[in-house]
Write a protein that holds these residues in place. Structure first.
Motif, PDB file in Angstrom:
ATOM      1  N   SER A   1      -9.330  19.239  16.646  1.00  0.00           N
ATOM      2  CA  SER A   1      -9.604  20.503  15.958  1.00  0.00           C
ATOM      3  C   SER A   1     -10.092  20.253  14.545  1.00  0.00           C
ATOM      4  O   SER A   1      -9.954  19.157  13.996  1.00  0.00           O
ATOM      5  CB  SER A   1      -8.328  21.354  15.921  1.00  0.00           C
ATOM      6  N   SER A   2     -10.635  21.301  13.957  1.00  0.00           N
ATOM      7  CA  SER A   2     -11.038  21.239  12.555  1.00  0.00           C
ATOM      8  C   SER A   2      -9.803  20.967  11.696  1.00  0.00           C
ATOM      9  O   SER A   2      -8.707  21.425  12.002  1.00  0.00           O
ATOM     10  CB  SER A   2     -11.662  22.577  12.148  1.00  0.00           C
ATOM     11  N   GLY A   3      -9.996  20.209  10.624  1.00  0.00           N
ATOM     12  CA  GLY A   3      -8.879  19.896   9.737  1.00  0.00           C
ATOM     13  C   GLY A   3      -8.178  18.597  10.057  1.00  0.00           C
ATOM     14  O   GLY A   3      -7.275  18.179   9.328  1.00  0.00           O
ATOM     15  N   THR A   4      -8.604  17.926  11.137  1.00  0.00           N
ATOM     16  CA  THR A   4      -7.997  16.656  11.527  1.00  0.00           C
ATOM     17  C   THR A   4      -8.587  15.507  10.702  1.00  0.00           C
ATOM     18  O   THR A   4      -9.807  15.434  10.520  1.00  0.00           O
ATOM     19  CB  THR A   4      -8.242  16.368  13.019  1.00  0.00           C
ATOM     20  N   TYR A   5      -7.712  14.629  10.215  1.00  0.00           N
ATOM     21  CA  TYR A   5      -8.160  13.432   9.492  1.00  0.00           C
ATOM     22  C   TYR A   5      -7.998  12.217  10.402  1.00  0.00           C
ATOM     23  O   TYR A   5      -6.880  11.896  10.819  1.00  0.00           O
ATOM     24  CB  TYR A   5      -7.351  13.228   8.209  1.00  0.00           C
ATOM     25  N   ILE A   6      -9.106  11.578  10.737  1.00  0.00           N
ATOM     26  CA  ILE A   6      -9.061  10.406  11.611  1.00  0.00           C
ATOM     27  C   ILE A   6      -8.374   9.249  10.883  1.00  0.00           C
ATOM     28  O   ILE A   6      -7.696   8.431  11.491  1.00  0.00           O
ATOM     29  CB  ILE A   6     -10.477  10.005  12.069  1.00  0.00           C
ATOM     30  N   ARG A   7      -8.525   9.196   9.572  1.00  0.00           N
ATOM     31  CA  ARG A   7      -7.816   8.192   8.770  1.00  0.00           C
ATOM     32  C   ARG A   7      -6.310   8.296   8.964  1.00  0.00           C
ATOM     33  O   ARG A   7      -5.600   7.290   8.990  1.00  0.00           O
ATOM     34  CB  ARG A   7      -8.146   8.371   7.286  1.00  0.00           C
ATOM     35  N   SER A   8      -5.833   9.518   9.104  1.00  0.00           N
ATOM     36  CA  SER A   8      -4.394   9.729   9.286  1.00  0.00           C
ATOM     37  C   SER A   8      -3.934   9.233  10.646  1.00  0.00           C
ATOM     38  O   SER A   8      -2.821   8.709  10.786  1.00  0.00           O
ATOM     39  CB  SER A   8      -4.053  11.212   9.116  1.00  0.00           C
ATOM     40  N   ILE A   9      -4.793   9.396  11.667  1.00  0.00           N
ATOM     41  CA  ILE A   9      -4.441   8.889  12.992  1.00  0.00           C
ATOM     42  C   ILE A   9      -4.313   7.370  12.944  1.00  0.00           C
ATOM     43  O   ILE A   9      -3.351   6.794  13.474  1.00  0.00           O
ATOM     44  CB  ILE A   9      -5.500   9.304  14.038  1.00  0.00           C
ATOM     45  N   CYS A  10      -5.269   6.718  12.305  1.00  0.00           N
ATOM     46  CA  CYS A  10      -5.228   5.253  12.200  1.00  0.00           C
ATOM     47  C   CYS A  10      -4.000   4.803  11.415  1.00  0.00           C
ATOM     48  O   CYS A  10      -3.318   3.841  11.796  1.00  0.00           O
ATOM     49  CB  CYS A  10      -6.499   4.739  11.536  1.00  0.00           C
ATOM     50  N   ARG A  11      -3.708   5.472  10.326  1.00  0.00           N
ATOM     51  CA  ARG A  11      -2.521   5.157   9.519  1.00  0.00           C
ATOM     52  C   ARG A  11      -1.247   5.328  10.339  1.00  0.00           C
ATOM     53  O   ARG A  11      -0.378   4.450  10.363  1.00  0.00           O
ATOM     54  CB  ARG A  11      -2.489   6.086   8.304  1.00  0.00           C
ATOM     55  N   ASP A  12      -1.167   6.459  11.057  1.00  0.00           N
ATOM     56  CA  ASP A  12       0.046   6.759  11.822  1.00  0.00           C
ATOM     57  C   ASP A  12       0.190   5.872  13.048  1.00  0.00           C
ATOM     58  O   ASP A  12       1.309   5.656  13.528  1.00  0.00           O
ATOM     59  CB  ASP A  12       0.049   8.237  12.231  1.00  0.00           C
TER      60      ASP A  12
END
Length: 276
Positions: free
Chosen positions: A162-173
């Motif tokens: 969805s809009s507002g998703t940070y792919i950087r955050s997925i990689c970090r998490d």
């Protein structure tokens, strides 16, 4: 010049840089993007030109698809490899890459990177970070619709979100879920709503006589179409009576959308945005 331009944004440019280049190339004052793409990322960037800018608030095509890969062994202050390293750790390889990726699917609250343009109290998080404030926890309500492995060897994957998703955050998490420290290595946006990378033009190829414009109707076809007569009432912004179950409609004149109308009471609709 009115319509949607799909640009394949190159690495090393901000979304605002792209707008400025196109404003100069196309001699177009009214022009803007529908959502930023990180400077070091590439891929689909939607640009609205002319009358299309008036339709931004009605944009429905906000889901996005990305291809990315994970860097293991450290974290940075930007959650990608382009930031400053702040912690290093030995890599733990004891995990199932695909299984961990699947655990991200679904609606969730995602922590926003500090190195982002997300605003808190009128100030971007990145501005707080530059002032030495890095302990602000901000979360977006997002949803991961699907996520799949591209390469286990390169730890790369594709995500539809969805809009507002940070792919950087997925990689970090991903790192936190596997007892690792991780950040994003690269990012390509391959799709925004219905607009795909193969529909995009390279920025250096776009000129006044080569630009490909998609019509405004592409952004508005999720709103019920009405061909109203007398159409002069619409241009004059009058309240009109329309027989429909929809609460919002798009009025057309000769195959072109000219206004968005919303139900005021009973079968009476009022104009909320002129598009001519």
């Amino acid at each position: 010049m009115d319509g949607i331009i799909v640009v394949n944004k190159p690495k090393g440019m901000t979304s605002h840089d792209v707008v400025n280049v196109l404003r100069h190339k196309l001699k177009q004052k009214k022009i803007g993007h529908t959502g930023t793409l990180d400077p070091e990322a590439s891929g689909v960037l939607l640009i609205l030109a002319g009358k299309a800018c008036k339709a931004l608030q009605f944009l429905k095509d906000t889901d996005k698809t990305y291809q990315t890969s994970i860097e293991f062994g450290y974290i940075t202050d930007s959650d990608d490899i382009f930031g400053n390293k702040i912690e290093v750790k030995e890599i733990n390889y004891d995990f199932d890459f695909e299984k961990v990726l699947q655990s991200f699917i679904g609606p969730q609250k995602q922590k926003v990177p500090m190195a982002s343009a997300k605003k808190i109290n009128g100030k971007k998080l990145m501005e707080y970070q530059r002032e030495g404030i890095s302990n602000i926890d901000v979360y977006n309500e997002i949803e991961i619709y699907s996520i799949s492995v591209l390469s286990k060897e390169n730890y790369s994957f594709e995500v539809h979100c969805s809009s507002g998703t940070y792919i950087r955050s997925i990689c970090r998490d991903f790192g936190y879920k596997t007892n690792n420290l991780c950040c994003m290595k690269e990012l390509v946006r391959t799709k925004v709503g219905r607009f795909t990378l193969d529909m995009a033009q390279n920025l250096d190829e776009i000129e006044i006589d080569t630009v490909k414009l998609y019509p405004l109707s592409y952004l508005l076809d999720h709103i019920e179409r009405i061909d109203y007569e007398p159409v002069l009432d619409i241009y004059n912004g009058k309240h009109v009576r329309i027989q429909t179950n929809a609460n919002q409609v798009c009025i057309y004149d000769k195959e072109k959308p000219i206004a968005i109308y919303q139900r005021d009471h009973f079968d009476v609709f009022k104009s909320i945005r002129g598009l001519w």
